[in-house]
Design a protein around this motif. Sequence first.
Motif: not given
Length: 320
Positions: A1-6, A19-40
């Motif tokens: 399941m992909t979670r949308d994060i606005a 940028a701090g939270p974006i970097s954390v979510f990006e890092c999490a995607l390394r361990y679980r690809p597709g888990a998040y979709r980030l949208t400013p």
Amino acid sequence: MTRDIAILLFDGFQLLDAAGPISVFECALRYRPGAYRLTPLTVDGGAARSSSGIALDSRPLSAMPLSAMPAPDTVLVAGGEGAPSALGCGETLAYLRRCASASRRVVSVCTGAFLLAEAGLLDGRRATTHWAHSGEFSRRYPAVELDTDRIFIRQGNIWTAAGVSAGIDVALALVAEDMGEEIARRCAQRLVVYYRRPGGQSQFSSLLEMQRPDGRFAALLDQVRRSLDGAWDVESLAGFCCLSPRHFSRLFQSEVGMPPAKAVEQLRVEAARAALESGERSIQKVARLCGFGDAERMRRSFLRVLGRPPSSLLRSPADE
């Protein structure tokens, strides 16, 4: 399941808040690809210029209309110098109100808490924001129970985080909720940050208020902080500065705004508080390491400075 994060932005936002939270979510995607979709997101879309002048591309709020599609799983609101102007944007506030009931989580970083409070989402709740804005926040939003010493606070589906880098702390907590403690801990290791930062905002605020980097006593205060168990009476402090005790006391009071003994006590209390909040269970050990000598002296100092005893800060196993 992909979670949308606005990530909700506005002109003049603080870059690290986003940028701090974006970097954390990006890092999490390394361990679980597709888990998040980030949208400013911004009201109108396009380039959102941060207070540093660096811009992030964003989509308009209409790109994620809550009535026409599933709401974002998580909405994270940045803070920054532009927050006061954003408070007057009815479209932004209305969007946040809808998200509070439609999204799983609504999160603020730093002065982003002002937008949540302006939207009425924090009334009757505990919340935090950057310690430097606590006075203004309390005056504007007396219905909010403000706790300026917490790095972040969760109240139901509303999360508020303290200033700037605390966005990283709260994002790690969000990842832990979504993916488990192990992945969140790996993200912290990869980013070279604390997984659970010891202490609260007080460990930063008081010394920074005392210490001017270009001031006469900056080196002295730093030395005291590094060796709190030293015998820092007025004579020792004055000797470090090569001044007579009387002349030193007068200059110190004038520049720092408090007597030398009170400044030393406050630094010791804050170091002891951080140790107890981070899990140290021996009050006697903390009293010795922080220069109080014994637990009773530390207790009296805590009551003077914080209005509560050290025992009130001991973490129970349920807090771990």
